[in-house]
Design an enzyme around this catalytic site. Structure first.
Site, short mmCIF file in Angstrom:
data_model
loop_
_atom_site.label_atom_id
_atom_site.label_comp_id
_atom_site.label_asym_id
_atom_site.label_seq_id
_atom_site.Cartn_x
_atom_site.Cartn_y
_atom_site.Cartn_z
N LYS A 142 0.86 -1.18 0.00
CA LYS A 142 0.00 0.00 0.00
C LYS A 142 0.90 1.23 0.00
O LYS A 142 1.66 1.45 0.93
CB LYS A 142 -0.92 0.00 1.22
CG LYS A 142 -1.82 1.22 1.30
CD LYS A 142 -2.71 1.15 2.52
CE LYS A 142 -3.60 2.37 2.64
NZ LYS A 142 -4.48 2.32 3.83
N LYS A 192 -2.11 -1.60 -3.68
CA LYS A 192 -2.97 -0.41 -3.65
C LYS A 192 -2.09 0.83 -3.71
O LYS A 192 -1.13 0.92 -2.95
CB LYS A 192 -3.79 -0.42 -2.35
CG LYS A 192 -4.67 0.80 -2.15
CD LYS A 192 -5.35 0.75 -0.78
CE LYS A 192 -6.20 1.97 -0.56
NZ LYS A 192 -6.82 2.00 0.78
#
Length: 328
Positions: free
Chosen positions: A198, A251
Site C-alpha cells: 500500500k 494499492k
C-alpha cells in the site's frame, strides 16, 4: 511480407480478439467497497466520489438487493463513524453496536451467499486519525498497534466476516492477526487479505472525504510505502506471505501495475488483489465527463490492465456498472 510478420489474421474478429486474453474479467473478480456509517438511516452522497454514498445499516437492503440480483458476489465494508467518541486506541472499531459489526450481521442474514470482507484499520476510529497506536512523540508504536489491529480483525471474524483485510501497514500485523484467528478457532473460517503493498499515494483524497479518516497531524509516509519503493514492496509482499496472508493486495492499482506483476511472480500460489482506489475511479469519471473518452471503454481498459498484470480480484467502485456491462 514475411509469414512471421502477419499477426492481424489472429485478431480480425471480435471473438478471436477475446481469445488473446490470458484471463477474462468476470463478475466474481469484482469486490465492491461500501461505506457504512453509524446513523442507521443514512444515505449521504459523497461529492468527490461520483455515484458513491455513505450508507446506514437500515438502507443496505434497498441499496444492495438489486446489485445482488444482478450478480454482485462480494463487498468490502469500511466503517465511517460520525457519532461515536474516538480515542487514541480506536476503541469504537470493534464496538459490537458499531456500524461494521452490525452491517456484517445484517448482510449475512439478508444475503447468505454474498462474500463479506471488512477493512481493518484504526484511522477512522482514532482521535488522531493515524492507523496505529502512537508513542508520546507522535510516532507509530508497532507492537501494540499490531495487537490492537488483531483484536479488531478477530471481532469482525466472530461477527461473521468471511474475510478480514488489514490496510494499516503496521509491521507484524499479518502474523498477529493470523495467530489471533487460529487461537480463537477462526484460522480455517476467515480469509486474511493483506494490503501488502500500500503506497503513500495522492489518489486517496476522495476516500478520506468519504471515510473522514485524514490524520489530524503529519502524514502516513512513515508506514505507507514510498511510490518509488519497488524493492520495499517486494519485501512487504514476501513478508506477508510468510506471516500467513491468504490473499496479497496492491494499492493503488493503475500506477503500480509493475508491483501487481511482481506480486503475481513472488506469490504465484496466492490470489493477487488490487484496489482501484477512489482517486483512480474519480479520475476516470472526470475524464469521461470532460469528453476525453467514453466511460465504459476506459473503465474496461483500466480494469483489464490490472487483470493482465496478474490480478484475480479487483476492488472497484465501478462494480455496479460492470454488473450490467458484463451482461451486454
Amino acid at each position: 511480407m514475411d509469414i512471421s510478420s502477419v499477426l492481424q489474421g489472429g485478431y480480425q474478429h471480435p471473438l478471436s480478439r477475446s481469445w488473446q486474453a490470458r484471463r477474462t474479467l468476470t463478475k466474481g473478480m469484482l469486490m465492491y467497497p461500501i461505506f457504512i456509517t453509524d446513523d442507521p438511516d443514512a444515505h449521504v452522497v459523497i461529492p468527490s466520489l461520483p455515484g458513491q454514498a455513505r450508507w446506514g445499516v437500515n438502507k443496505l437492503e434497498q441499496f444492495l438487493g438489486p446489485l445482488v440480483k444482478k450478480g454482485l458476489k462480494s463487498v468490502i465494508l469500511f466503517g465511517v463513524p460520525m457519532l461515536c467518541e474516538k480515542d487514541a486506541a480506536g476503541k469504537p472499531a470493534d464496538d459490537p453496536e458499531g456500524p461494521v459489526i452490525l452491517a456484517i450481521k445484517k448482510l449475512r442474514a439478508l444475503y447468505p451467499e454474498l462474500y463479506i470482507a471488512t477493512d481493518v484499520c484504526l484511522c477512522e476510529y482514532t482521535s488522531h486519525g493515524h492507523c496505529g497506536i502512537l508513542h508520546e512523540d507522535g510516532s507509530i508504536n508497532p507492537i501494540p498497534s499490531a495487537a490492537r489491529i488483531a483484536e479488531v480483525a478477530l471481532a469482525y471474524a466472530k461477527a461473521g466476516a468471511h474475510c478480514v483485510a488489514p490496510s494499516d501497514m503496521m509491521d507484524g500485523r499479518i502474523k498477529a492477526i493470523k495467530r489471533a484467528l487460529i487461537d480463537a478457532g477462526y484460522g480455517n473460517k476467515c480469509t486474511l487479505m493483506s494490503y501488502s503493498a500500500k503506497f503513500a499515494s495522492a489518489l486517496y483524497g476522495p476516500f478520506r472525504d468519504a471515510a473522514g479518516s485524514a490524520p489530524s497531524f503529519g502524514d502516513r509516509k512513515c508506514y505507507q510505502l514510498p511510490p518509488t519503493a519497488k524493492g520495499l514492496a517486494r519485501r512487504a509482499i514476501q513478508r506477508d506471505v510468510a506471516e500467513g496472508a491468504d490473499i496479497i493486495m496492491v494499492k493503488p492499482a493503475l500506477p503500480y501495475l509493475d508491483i501487481i506483476a511482481d506480486a503475481a511472480e513472488l506469490s504465484p500460489d496466492h490470489p493477487v488483489a488490487c484496489y482501484q482506489v477512489s482517486g483512480e475511479y474519480a479520475m476516470v469519471v472526470a475524464g469521461a465527463r470532460a469528453g476525453v473518452y467514453d466511460l465504459r471503454t476506459m473503465a474496461f481498459e483500466t480494469t483489464e490492465s490490472m487483470v493482465r498484470a496478474g490480478c484475480t480480484l479487483i476492488l472497484s467502485y465501478f462494480t455496479p456498472q460492470f454488473l450490467d456491462w458484463l451482461d451486454e
